[in-house]
Design a protein around this motif. Sequence first.
Motif, PDB file in Angstrom:
ATOM      1  N   PHE A 241       0.865  -1.059  -0.004  1.00 31.00           N
ATOM      2  CA  PHE A 241      -0.245  -0.090   0.116  1.00 31.00           C
ATOM      3  C   PHE A 241       0.695   1.137   0.029  1.00 31.00           C
ATOM      4  CE2 PHE A 241      -3.019  -2.940   2.313  1.00 31.00           C
ATOM      5  CZ  PHE A 241      -4.242  -2.879   1.608  1.00 31.00           C
TER       6      PHE A 241
ATOM      7  N   ASP B   6      -2.469   6.336   1.884  1.00 25.38           N
ATOM      8  CA  ASP B   6      -3.749   5.964   1.612  1.00 25.38           C
ATOM      9  C   ASP B   6      -4.577   5.265   2.698  1.00 25.38           C
ATOM     10  OD1 ASP B   6      -3.538   6.601  -1.170  1.00 25.38           O
ATOM     11  OD2 ASP B   6      -3.164   4.739  -1.887  1.00 25.38           O
TER      12      ASP B   6
ATOM     13  N   ASP C  79      -7.215  -0.567  -2.655  1.00 26.68           N
ATOM     14  CA  ASP C  79      -6.272   0.473  -2.656  1.00 26.68           C
ATOM     15  C   ASP C  79      -4.681  -0.399  -2.700  1.00 26.68           C
ATOM     16  OD1 ASP C  79      -7.760   2.221  -2.879  1.00 26.68           O
ATOM     17  OD2 ASP C  79      -7.710   2.872  -0.727  1.00 26.68           O
TER      18      ASP C  79
END
Length: 74
Positions: free
Chosen positions: A7, A11, A56
Amino acid sequence: MDNRIFFNPGDSIANINDYNEAVRKGQIFKKEQHTDDLVIAKGPGDEEYAIFYAKDALPADHHASQPYDVQQKL
């Protein structure tokens, strides 16, 4: 779902030091946002738990990705 996921740290929905608190906040967020796409992951420095939308996730070779270990899918 694999245990390792990548990731962009920016985010994250939340960063929390306590695992139980991360689960509680994730469950509250899940209920308020009506989503079932959340994961709780331990950060690269093993210092914090982060809550992310699973969608994500980034590829490992992305310039902004950092490795996280998935602890729980909510």
